[in-house]
Write an enzyme that holds these catalytic residues in place. Structure first.
Site, PDB file in Angstrom:
ATOM      1  N   LYS A  13       0.852  -1.289   0.078  1.00  0.00           N
ATOM      2  CA  LYS A  13       0.071   0.023  -0.003  1.00  0.00           C
ATOM      3  C   LYS A  13       0.884   1.379   0.050  1.00  0.00           C
ATOM      4  O   LYS A  13       0.763   1.969  -0.800  1.00  0.00           O
ATOM      5  CB  LYS A  13      -0.912  -0.058   1.158  1.00  0.00           C
ATOM      6  CG  LYS A  13      -2.045  -0.869   1.299  1.00  0.00           C
ATOM      7  CD  LYS A  13      -2.811  -0.838   2.591  1.00  0.00           C
ATOM      8  CE  LYS A  13      -2.398  -0.785   3.791  1.00  0.00           C
ATOM      9  NZ  LYS A  13      -1.863  -1.930   4.162  1.00  0.00           N
ATOM     10  N   ARG A  88      -9.865   0.880   8.698  1.00  0.00           N
ATOM     11  CA  ARG A  88      -9.395  -0.422   8.949  1.00  0.00           C
ATOM     12  C   ARG A  88     -10.557  -1.513   9.471  1.00  0.00           C
ATOM     13  O   ARG A  88     -10.284  -2.538   9.603  1.00  0.00           O
ATOM     14  CB  ARG A  88      -8.182  -0.563   9.920  1.00  0.00           C
ATOM     15  CG  ARG A  88      -6.947  -0.753   9.094  1.00  0.00           C
ATOM     16  CD  ARG A  88      -5.937  -0.485  10.261  1.00  0.00           C
ATOM     17  NE  ARG A  88      -4.641  -1.233  10.000  1.00  0.00           N
ATOM     18  CZ  ARG A  88      -3.403  -0.755   9.392  1.00  0.00           C
ATOM     19  NH1 ARG A  88      -3.698   0.504   8.824  1.00  0.00           N
ATOM     20  NH2 ARG A  88      -2.720  -1.644   9.044  1.00  0.00           N
ATOM     21  N   ARG A 122      11.580  -5.969   5.576  1.00  0.00           N
ATOM     22  CA  ARG A 122      11.369  -4.525   5.340  1.00  0.00           C
ATOM     23  C   ARG A 122      12.105  -3.443   5.960  1.00  0.00           C
ATOM     24  O   ARG A 122      12.466  -3.488   7.126  1.00  0.00           O
ATOM     25  CB  ARG A 122       9.981  -4.358   5.385  1.00  0.00           C
ATOM     26  CG  ARG A 122       9.517  -2.770   5.164  1.00  0.00           C
ATOM     27  CD  ARG A 122       8.052  -2.650   4.990  1.00  0.00           C
ATOM     28  NE  ARG A 122       7.179  -2.372   6.259  1.00  0.00           N
ATOM     29  CZ  ARG A 122       6.117  -2.443   6.294  1.00  0.00           C
ATOM     30  NH1 ARG A 122       5.348  -2.101   5.169  1.00  0.00           N
ATOM     31  NH2 ARG A 122       5.224  -2.253   7.276  1.00  0.00           N
ATOM     32  N   ARG A 153      10.990  -1.101  10.990  1.00  0.00           N
ATOM     33  CA  ARG A 153       9.980  -0.436  12.148  1.00  0.00           C
ATOM     34  C   ARG A 153       9.865  -1.851  13.172  1.00  0.00           C
ATOM     35  O   ARG A 153      10.116  -2.944  12.954  1.00  0.00           O
ATOM     36  CB  ARG A 153       8.400  -0.617  11.211  1.00  0.00           C
ATOM     37  CG  ARG A 153       8.427   0.703  10.869  1.00  0.00           C
ATOM     38  CD  ARG A 153       7.137   0.597   9.658  1.00  0.00           C
ATOM     39  NE  ARG A 153       5.952   0.021  10.096  1.00  0.00           N
ATOM     40  CZ  ARG A 153       4.675   0.098   9.617  1.00  0.00           C
ATOM     41  NH1 ARG A 153       4.698   0.628   8.429  1.00  0.00           N
ATOM     42  NH2 ARG A 153       3.725  -0.674  10.231  1.00  0.00           N
ATOM     43  N   ARG A 164      -1.075  -8.628  13.264  1.00  0.00           N
ATOM     44  CA  ARG A 164      -1.489  -7.507  12.428  1.00  0.00           C
ATOM     45  C   ARG A 164      -2.331  -8.344  11.340  1.00  0.00           C
ATOM     46  O   ARG A 164      -3.191  -7.927  10.774  1.00  0.00           O
ATOM     47  CB  ARG A 164      -0.266  -6.810  11.728  1.00  0.00           C
ATOM     48  CG  ARG A 164       0.181  -5.858  12.853  1.00  0.00           C
ATOM     49  CD  ARG A 164       1.536  -5.292  12.419  1.00  0.00           C
ATOM     50  NE  ARG A 164       1.979  -4.562  11.315  1.00  0.00           N
ATOM     51  CZ  ARG A 164       2.872  -4.481  10.580  1.00  0.00           C
ATOM     52  NH1 ARG A 164       4.093  -4.903  11.013  1.00  0.00           N
ATOM     53  NH2 ARG A 164       3.094  -3.828   9.513  1.00  0.00           N
TER      54      ARG A 164
HETATM   55  P1  ADP Z   1       0.591  -1.988   8.074  1.00  0.00           P
HETATM   56  O1  ADP Z   1      -0.573  -1.677   6.921  1.00  0.00           O
HETATM   57  O2  ADP Z   1       2.011  -2.225   7.446  1.00  0.00           O
HETATM   58  O3  ADP Z   1       0.405  -2.574   9.279  1.00  0.00           O
HETATM   59  P2  ADP Z   1       0.293   0.977   8.823  1.00  0.00           P
HETATM   60  O4  ADP Z   1       1.414   1.952   9.036  1.00  0.00           O
HETATM   61  O5  ADP Z   1      -0.820   1.305   7.921  1.00  0.00           O
HETATM   62  O6  ADP Z   1       1.136  -0.363   8.546  1.00  0.00           O
HETATM   63  O7  ADP Z   1      -0.120   0.886  10.456  1.00  0.00           O
HETATM   64  C1  ADP Z   1       0.836   0.645  11.623  1.00  0.00           C
HETATM   65  C2  ADP Z   1      -0.030   0.315  12.711  1.00  0.00           C
HETATM   66  O8  ADP Z   1      -0.665   1.427  12.980  1.00  0.00           O
HETATM   67  C3  ADP Z   1      -1.226  -0.738  12.692  1.00  0.00           C
HETATM   68  O9  ADP Z   1      -0.718  -2.055  12.904  1.00  0.00           O
HETATM   69  C4  ADP Z   1      -2.364  -0.183  13.911  1.00  0.00           C
HETATM   70  O10 ADP Z   1      -1.815  -0.564  15.139  1.00  0.00           O
HETATM   71  C5  ADP Z   1      -2.075   1.526  13.523  1.00  0.00           C
HETATM   72  N1  ADP Z   1      -3.097   1.875  12.746  1.00  0.00           N
HETATM   73  C6  ADP Z   1      -3.027   2.363  11.502  1.00  0.00           C
HETATM   74  N2  ADP Z   1      -3.942   2.825  10.980  1.00  0.00           N
HETATM   75  C7  ADP Z   1      -4.952   2.716  11.854  1.00  0.00           C
HETATM   76  C8  ADP Z   1      -6.454   2.532  11.973  1.00  0.00           C
HETATM   77  N3  ADP Z   1      -6.820   3.152  10.514  1.00  0.00           N
HETATM   78  N4  ADP Z   1      -7.047   2.300  12.899  1.00  0.00           N
HETATM   79  C9  ADP Z   1      -6.473   1.674  13.981  1.00  0.00           C
HETATM   80  N5  ADP Z   1      -5.103   1.585  14.019  1.00  0.00           N
HETATM   81  C10 ADP Z   1      -4.207   2.060  12.881  1.00  0.00           C
END
Ligand code: ADP
Ligand code: ZN
Length: 211
Positions: A13, A88, A122, A153, A164
């Site tokens: 993404k 999400r 990554r 990360r 996740r």
């Molecule tokens: P990835 O898609 O690789 O898991 P992101 O950077 O989108 O990485 O998200 C990292 C973390 O941030 C998620 O595992 C969650 O804990 C938090 N997070 C991100 N976006 C949301 C969201 N829309 N709602 C709740 N938690 C979120």
């Protein structure tokens, strides 16, 4: 034009978001990036978010929705935006419908078996956010795009990745159905091919919608 990017962690993404954002001049809004910036700056939101992110769980909806709702009022969003990592779950999607009109959802389907290695290997650029995989870096520690320092990360470890992916399955995947029913989903398949290959497919479809 408001676009959502949907896909499991590691589906690519972020990389697609950078490219879509550049091509269509849409601000890239990543809730994950917003949380990480808050953690770095040790804000109250950052402290709260960290406890969830480190476990691979979702940050509470009220906090997350309020951040996005505010962000969408910024001047740069007046012609639309690209949402990456939000919504999400169904609650967030329903909230979003109250404050924004979504025109398209770019959904990246990917075989889960590819994701563990992708995420654990990554490395991300501190400056521009671009992702790389250790296997292609040949020991390089800086970004080939901007020269920024690469880091891993904290949530890209096997245990957190597992949770996740479970969260994605249980809470985020139902959004595919949610947006399919609204008739705005655009489906793509992520593979091991370079991200530029997928982007060509995405751009071919979005060009029809946007230009
Ligand atoms: P990835 O898609 O690789 O898991 P992101 O950077 O989108 O990485 O998200 C990292 C973390 O941030 C998620 O595992 C969650 O804990 C938090 N997070 C991100 N976006 C949301 C969201 N829309 N709602 C709740 N938690 C979120
Ligand atoms: Zn960079």
């Amino acid at each position: 034009m408001n676009i959502i990017l949907l896909g499991a962690p590691g589906a690519g993404k972020g990389t697609q978001a950078t490219k879509i954002s550049e091509r269509y001049h849409l601000p890239h809004i990543s809730t994950g990036d917003i949380f990480r910036a808050n953690i770095k700056n040790q804000t109250e939101i950052g402290m709260l978010a960290k406890s969830y992110i480190d476990k691979g769980e979702l940050v509470p909806d009220e906090v997350t929705c309020a951040i996005v709702k505010d962000r969408l009022t910024w001047e740069d969003c007046k012609n639309g935006c690209l949402l990456d990592g939000f919504p999400r779950n169904t609650f967030q999607a329903e909230e979003l419908d109250k404050f924004a009109k979504i025109d398209a959802v770019v959904n990246i389907n990917i075989d889960f078996s590819l994701l563990m290695d992708r995420l654990c290997g990554r490395r991300v650029c501190k400056e521009c956010g671009e992702s790389f995989h250790v296997s292609t870096l040949n020991g390089a520690t800086t970004c080939s795009r901007c020269g920024g320092e690469l880091y891993q990360r904290k949530d890209d470890n096997p245990e957190t990745v597992k949770s996740r992916l479970d969260v994605y399955d249980a809470q985020t995947a139902p959004l595919i159905d949610y947006y399919t029913k609204k008739g705005i989903i655009l489906n793509f398949t992520g593979t091991e091919a370079p991200a530029s290959v997928l982007f060509e497919e995405v751009a071919a479809v979005l060009d029809q919608k946007i230009r």
